[in-house]
Design a protein around this motif. Structure first.
Motif, PDB file in Angstrom:
ATOM      1  N   LEU A  56      30.446  59.419  25.814  1.00 13.98           N
ATOM      2  CA  LEU A  56      30.873  59.002  27.152  1.00 13.98           C
ATOM      3  C   LEU A  56      29.728  58.435  27.999  1.00 13.98           C
ATOM      4  CD1 LEU A  56      33.161  62.037  28.079  1.00 13.98           C
ATOM      5  CD2 LEU A  56      33.831  59.833  27.092  1.00 13.98           C
ATOM      6  N   VAL A  57      28.525  58.425  27.457  1.00  8.60           N
ATOM      7  CA  VAL A  57      27.356  58.041  28.249  1.00  8.60           C
ATOM      8  C   VAL A  57      27.033  56.559  28.050  1.00  8.60           C
ATOM      9  CG1 VAL A  57      24.917  58.500  28.677  1.00  8.60           C
ATOM     10  CG2 VAL A  57      26.457  60.394  28.067  1.00  8.60           C
ATOM     11  N   PRO A  58      27.154  55.775  29.128  1.00  8.67           N
ATOM     12  CA  PRO A  58      26.780  54.355  29.027  1.00  8.67           C
ATOM     13  C   PRO A  58      25.309  54.230  28.637  1.00  8.67           C
ATOM     14  CG  PRO A  58      27.928  54.798  31.091  1.00  8.67           C
ATOM     15  CD  PRO A  58      27.618  56.131  30.457  1.00  8.67           C
ATOM     16  N   GLY A  59      25.011  53.297  27.781  1.00  5.00           N
ATOM     17  CA  GLY A  59      23.660  53.118  27.302  1.00  5.00           C
ATOM     18  C   GLY A  59      23.398  53.858  26.003  1.00  5.00           C
ATOM     19  N   VAL A  60      24.119  54.950  25.779  1.00  5.71           N
ATOM     20  CA  VAL A  60      24.033  55.659  24.500  1.00  5.71           C
ATOM     21  C   VAL A  60      24.953  54.969  23.507  1.00  5.71           C
ATOM     22  CG1 VAL A  60      24.462  57.831  23.280  1.00  5.71           C
ATOM     23  CG2 VAL A  60      23.385  57.851  25.531  1.00  5.71           C
ATOM     24  N   VAL A  61      26.150  54.643  23.961  1.00  3.77           N
ATOM     25  CA  VAL A  61      27.114  53.923  23.119  1.00  3.77           C
ATOM     26  C   VAL A  61      27.339  52.537  23.716  1.00  3.77           C
ATOM     27  CG1 VAL A  61      28.267  56.019  22.297  1.00  3.77           C
ATOM     28  CG2 VAL A  61      29.106  54.890  24.356  1.00  3.77           C
ATOM     29  N   SER A  62      27.848  51.653  22.915  1.00  4.08           N
ATOM     30  CA  SER A  62      28.148  50.297  23.363  1.00  4.08           C
ATOM     31  C   SER A  62      29.298  50.321  24.374  1.00  4.08           C
ATOM     32  CB  SER A  62      28.540  49.443  22.153  1.00  4.08           C
ATOM     33  OG  SER A  62      29.119  48.231  22.558  1.00  4.08           O
ATOM     34  N   PRO A  63      29.272  49.417  25.343  1.00  2.00           N
ATOM     35  CA  PRO A  63      30.411  49.324  26.265  1.00  2.00           C
ATOM     36  C   PRO A  63      31.689  48.902  25.539  1.00  2.00           C
ATOM     37  CG  PRO A  63      28.617  47.830  26.935  1.00  2.00           C
ATOM     38  CD  PRO A  63      28.187  48.516  25.691  1.00  2.00           C
ATOM     39  N   ASP A  64      31.536  48.376  24.320  1.00  3.45           N
ATOM     40  CA  ASP A  64      32.691  47.957  23.522  1.00  3.45           C
ATOM     41  C   ASP A  64      33.353  49.114  22.768  1.00  3.45           C
ATOM     42  OD1 ASP A  64      32.140  45.353  24.311  1.00  3.45           O
ATOM     43  OD2 ASP A  64      30.915  44.948  22.540  1.00  3.45           O
ATOM     44  N   LEU A  65      32.744  50.303  22.782  1.00  9.37           N
ATOM     45  CA  LEU A  65      33.341  51.445  22.094  1.00  9.37           C
ATOM     46  C   LEU A  65      34.665  51.759  22.770  1.00  9.37           C
ATOM     47  CD1 LEU A  65      32.928  53.652  19.882  1.00  9.37           C
ATOM     48  CD2 LEU A  65      32.018  55.102  21.710  1.00  9.37           C
ATOM     49  N   PRO A  66      35.769  51.777  22.015  1.00  6.53           N
ATOM     50  CA  PRO A  66      37.069  52.042  22.636  1.00  6.53           C
ATOM     51  C   PRO A  66      37.084  53.375  23.392  1.00  6.53           C
ATOM     52  CG  PRO A  66      37.366  51.275  20.377  1.00  6.53           C
ATOM     53  CD  PRO A  66      35.895  51.515  20.570  1.00  6.53           C
ATOM     54  N   ALA A  67      37.491  53.316  24.657  1.00  8.28           N
ATOM     55  CA  ALA A  67      37.520  54.506  25.507  1.00  8.28           C
ATOM     56  C   ALA A  67      38.428  55.584  24.924  1.00  8.28           C
ATOM     57  CB  ALA A  67      37.967  54.136  26.916  1.00  8.28           C
ATOM     58  N   MET A  68      39.526  55.181  24.288  1.00  9.07           N
ATOM     59  CA  MET A  68      40.445  56.156  23.715  1.00  9.07           C
ATOM     60  C   MET A  68      39.737  57.001  22.651  1.00  9.07           C
ATOM     61  SD  MET A  68      44.166  55.632  21.928  1.00  9.07           S
ATOM     62  CE  MET A  68      44.986  55.275  23.461  1.00  9.07           C
ATOM     63  N   PHE A  69      38.916  56.349  21.835  1.00  8.61           N
ATOM     64  CA  PHE A  69      38.151  57.076  20.811  1.00  8.61           C
ATOM     65  C   PHE A  69      37.102  57.954  21.473  1.00  8.61           C
ATOM     66  CE2 PHE A  69      34.135  57.368  18.553  1.00  8.61           C
ATOM     67  CZ  PHE A  69      34.525  58.084  17.435  1.00  8.61           C
ATOM     68  N   ALA A  70      36.311  57.364  22.369  1.00 12.58           N
ATOM     69  CA  ALA A  70      35.185  58.075  22.991  1.00 12.58           C
ATOM     70  C   ALA A  70      35.646  59.329  23.726  1.00 12.58           C
ATOM     71  CB  ALA A  70      34.442  57.147  23.936  1.00 12.58           C
ATOM     72  N   GLU A  71      36.692  59.199  24.528  1.00 14.65           N
ATOM     73  CA  GLU A  71      37.172  60.334  25.311  1.00 14.65           C
ATOM     74  C   GLU A  71      37.760  61.421  24.420  1.00 14.65           C
ATOM     75  OE1 GLU A  71      39.753  58.624  28.252  1.00 14.65           O
ATOM     76  OE2 GLU A  71      38.077  57.592  29.234  1.00 14.65           O
ATOM     77  N   SER A  72      38.546  61.018  23.454  1.00 16.68           N
ATOM     78  CA  SER A  72      39.155  61.992  22.554  1.00 16.68           C
ATOM     79  C   SER A  72      38.084  62.760  21.774  1.00 16.68           C
ATOM     80  CB  SER A  72      40.110  61.276  21.594  1.00 16.68           C
ATOM     81  OG  SER A  72      40.633  62.174  20.662  1.00 16.68           O
ATOM     82  N   ALA A  73      37.118  62.046  21.228  1.00 17.64           N
ATOM     83  CA  ALA A  73      36.063  62.693  20.451  1.00 17.64           C
ATOM     84  C   ALA A  73      35.204  63.594  21.341  1.00 17.64           C
ATOM     85  CB  ALA A  73      35.197  61.643  19.765  1.00 17.64           C
ATOM     86  N   ALA A  74      34.833  63.107  22.512  1.00 13.82           N
ATOM     87  CA  ALA A  74      33.963  63.879  23.405  1.00 13.82           C
ATOM     88  C   ALA A  74      34.643  65.147  23.900  1.00 13.82           C
ATOM     89  CB  ALA A  74      33.538  63.009  24.587  1.00 13.82           C
ATOM     90  N   TYR A  75      35.859  65.013  24.401  1.00  6.29           N
ATOM     91  CA  TYR A  75      36.538  66.178  24.953  1.00  6.29           C
ATOM     92  C   TYR A  75      36.975  67.155  23.859  1.00  6.29           C
ATOM     93  CZ  TYR A  75      36.344  63.552  29.278  1.00  6.29           C
ATOM     94  OH  TYR A  75      35.897  62.852  30.373  1.00  6.29           O
ATOM     95  N   GLY A  76      37.320  66.642  22.704  1.00 10.01           N
ATOM     96  CA  GLY A  76      37.631  67.528  21.580  1.00 10.01           C
ATOM     97  C   GLY A  76      36.423  68.354  21.175  1.00 10.01           C
ATOM     98  N   ASP A  77      35.250  67.716  21.195  1.00 11.18           N
ATOM     99  CA  ASP A  77      34.024  68.428  20.827  1.00 11.18           C
ATOM    100  C   ASP A  77      33.634  69.480  21.861  1.00 11.18           C
ATOM    101  OD1 ASP A  77      33.584  67.329  18.359  1.00 11.18           O
ATOM    102  OD2 ASP A  77      32.094  65.868  19.030  1.00 11.18           O
ATOM    103  N   ILE A  78      33.786  69.173  23.139  1.00 12.06           N
ATOM    104  CA  ILE A  78      33.403  70.155  24.161  1.00 12.06           C
ATOM    105  C   ILE A  78      34.343  71.364  24.107  1.00 12.06           C
ATOM    106  CG2 ILE A  78      34.660  69.221  26.145  1.00 12.06           C
ATOM    107  CD1 ILE A  78      31.074  70.604  26.251  1.00 12.06           C
ATOM    108  N   VAL A  79      35.608  71.140  23.807  1.00 13.16           N
ATOM    109  CA  VAL A  79      36.537  72.265  23.625  1.00 13.16           C
ATOM    110  C   VAL A  79      36.116  73.083  22.406  1.00 13.16           C
ATOM    111  CG1 VAL A  79      38.920  72.893  23.035  1.00 13.16           C
ATOM    112  CG2 VAL A  79      38.479  71.190  24.820  1.00 13.16           C
ATOM    113  N   ALA A  80      35.736  72.413  21.322  1.00 13.16           N
ATOM    114  CA  ALA A  80      35.278  73.121  20.121  1.00 13.16           C
ATOM    115  C   ALA A  80      34.033  73.955  20.425  1.00 13.16           C
ATOM    116  CB  ALA A  80      34.999  72.131  18.991  1.00 13.16           C
ATOM    117  N   ALA A  81      33.085  73.401  21.178  1.00 10.58           N
ATOM    118  CA  ALA A  81      31.872  74.152  21.535  1.00 10.58           C
ATOM    119  C   ALA A  81      32.228  75.383  22.361  1.00 10.58           C
ATOM    120  CB  ALA A  81      30.905  73.253  22.294  1.00 10.58           C
ATOM    121  N   ALA A  82      33.126  75.223  23.326  1.00 13.73           N
ATOM    122  CA  ALA A  82      33.540  76.352  24.161  1.00 13.73           C
ATOM    123  C   ALA A  82      34.249  77.421  23.322  1.00 13.73           C
ATOM    124  CB  ALA A  82      34.450  75.867  25.284  1.00 13.73           C
TER     125      ALA A  82
END
Length: 168
Positions: A56-82
């Motif tokens: 989800l961090v601009p500059g870490v990933v390309s602005p072309d990275l599909p938001a649907m993928f980025a958000e799903s992967a990021a939020y799924g991972d934070i739930v897994a960590a919790a």
């Protein structure tokens, strides 16, 4: 296309390398522990899944990275960590074992879903930017450790296995 081939080859090599490390270094130690004590280091490792927020961090990933993928992967991972941290707090109780099942099912489903979405949305290796290391280095070990956690949970006991006899 060349970057995508490098990406896929990196993932395959990571599975092989982590499989060797797991089989020769990690599992021999865990095999000597009871279920709850063997789950602890695996859960500690998974508590670092918050690094998926880097999608989800601009500059870490390309602005072309599909938001649907980025958000799903990021939020799924934070739930897994919790869930991993919650499980650590609840072990060795029975609710801790239930939480371990919930974490392990969620965590593996999250990885499968992220891969599915990445393929469906046509995510290219270059779009991952600095987060390229996640699927090529970290995710294979997450998958391998999920497999081991399922094995531990299905063992359905907490007795420490007998140490193998040593030959003199």
């Amino acid at each position: 296309m060349r970057a995508q081939i490098c990406f896929n080859v990196s993932i395959v090599f990571s599975f092989v390398a982590w499989g060797v490390v797991a089989g020769s270094v990690i599992w021999p130690d865990l095999r000597r522990r009871g279920r709850n004590e063997a789950l602890r280091p695996l859960l500690m490792f998974h508590s670092f899944r918050f690094v998926g927020l880097s999608f989800l961090v601009p500059g870490v990933v390309s602005p072309d990275l599909p938001a649907m993928f980025a958000e799903s992967a990021a939020y799924g991972d934070i739930v897994a960590a919790a869930l991993a941290l919650l499980t650590l707090a609840l072990l060795p109780s029975k609710p801790g074992i239930v939480a371990a099942w919930v974490f392990n099912l969620w965590g593996l489903a999250d990885i499968i879903h992220a891969n599915y979405e990445g393929i469906r949305l046509g995510v290219e290796a270059g779009q991952l930017g600095a987060a390229y290391f996640l699927p090529t280095f970290i995710v294979p070990l997450f998958v391998i450790t999920h497999g081991r956690m399922f094995w531990l949970l299905l063992r359905n006991e907490n007795a420490v296995p007998a140490a193998p006899a040593r030959l003199a």
